[in-house]
Design a protein around this motif. Structure first.
Motif, short mmCIF file in Angstrom:
data_model
loop_
_atom_site.label_atom_id
_atom_site.label_comp_id
_atom_site.label_asym_id
_atom_site.label_seq_id
_atom_site.Cartn_x
_atom_site.Cartn_y
_atom_site.Cartn_z
N GLU A 1 -2.76 3.79 -3.15
CA GLU A 1 -2.55 2.69 -4.09
C GLU A 1 -2.35 1.38 -3.33
O GLU A 1 -1.90 1.38 -2.19
CB GLU A 1 -1.30 2.94 -4.94
N HIS A 2 -2.66 0.30 -4.02
CA HIS A 2 -2.43 -1.04 -3.48
C HIS A 2 -1.88 -1.90 -4.62
O HIS A 2 -2.21 -1.66 -5.79
CB HIS A 2 -3.73 -1.66 -2.96
N ARG B 1 -3.25 10.25 -3.04
CA ARG B 1 -3.60 9.12 -3.91
C ARG B 1 -3.21 7.87 -3.15
O ARG B 1 -2.08 7.73 -2.70
CB ARG B 1 -2.84 9.21 -5.25
N SER C 1 0.86 -1.18 0.00
CA SER C 1 0.00 0.00 0.00
C SER C 1 0.89 1.23 0.00
O SER C 1 1.99 1.21 0.57
CB SER C 1 -0.92 0.03 1.22
N SER D 1 -8.23 6.82 -11.92
CA SER D 1 -7.39 5.82 -11.28
C SER D 1 -6.13 5.68 -12.09
O SER D 1 -6.12 5.93 -13.30
CB SER D 1 -8.10 4.46 -11.21
N SER E 1 -4.25 2.60 -8.11
CA SER E 1 -4.81 3.56 -7.16
C SER E 1 -6.31 3.39 -6.99
O SER E 1 -7.01 2.93 -7.90
CB SER E 1 -4.51 5.00 -7.61
N GLU E 2 -6.76 3.80 -5.83
CA GLU E 2 -8.18 4.00 -5.63
C GLU E 2 -8.55 5.23 -6.45
O GLU E 2 -7.68 6.07 -6.73
CB GLU E 2 -8.48 4.24 -4.15
N TRP F 1 -9.29 8.85 -7.37
CA TRP F 1 -8.98 10.10 -6.67
C TRP F 1 -9.18 11.27 -7.62
O TRP F 1 -9.16 11.11 -8.83
CB TRP F 1 -7.58 10.07 -6.06
#
Length: 184
Positions: free
Chosen positions: A116-117, A114, A102, A142, A129-130, A132
């Motif tokens: 991210e995972h 931002r 993450s 994203s 990224s989720e 944003w």
């Protein structure tokens, strides 16, 4: 010289408490999953070609730096688009509960971070990224960043963007080179 018994016992108790205190300190080590990304550490440069909807392709200069920061890798990036510079500071770590990487990125393009995972497959780190919102934009977007180790002193980078339910669009591609003073 004789040490009085009370003083000797006091020293023994203090040393014992100090040892017990240090034994209970949290582990400050980055951990094995984050250490797998040690190839990111250092100072890097790249010239990248960016293609964004509604714009001609453009060459951009990127400076990227990564260093250890406790359990995290602290990263800073400056991307020079000629007409403006995008700056970004990111912390990258491992989420042991969700078994994924993450990161939290703070950029001069948005008031919000931002998030991210992602995962590491071989020598390729992929972070998504989720959604944003970039300041001034109407819709959230994203990003998907793909970094691949290409030896001790090179890594490939590809950036994809999408808005809403659109397909991923390749936006930037580069080969980063480690700055000469730091080559392994």
């Amino acid at each position: 010289m004789r040490v009085p018994l009370a003083k000797a016992l006091s020293i023994f108790v203090i040393v014992g408490l100090a040892k017990a205190g240090f034994a209970q300190m949290p582990d400050l080590d980055a951990g094995p999953e984050v250490k797998k990304l040690d190839w990111l550490i250092g100072d890097w440069t790249a010239t990248s070609t960016w293609t964004m909807e509604g714009m001609d392709p453009m060459e951009v200069e990127i400076e990227y730096s990564a260093k250890w920061d406790g359990k995290f890798i602290s990263q800073s990036t400056v991307t020079d688009f000629v007409f403006f510079k995008m700056t970004e500071t990111m912390l990258l770590g491992w989420d042991p509960d969700k078994k994924r990487y993450s990161s939290w990125a703070f950029t001069n393009m948005s008031s919000m971070p931002r998030i991210e995972h992602g995962s590491l497959e071989g020598d390729t780190l992929t972070m998504i990224s989720e959604p944003w919102l970039v300041d001034g934009m109407d819709e959230s977007s994203s990003s998907k960043a793909v970094l691949t180790k290409k030896g001790d002193d090179q890594m490939a980078f590809t950036l994809y963007l999408k808005v809403g339910d659109e397909d991923w669009a390749e936006t930037g591609k580069a080969t980063f080179k480690r700055k000469k003073a730091e080559q392994k």
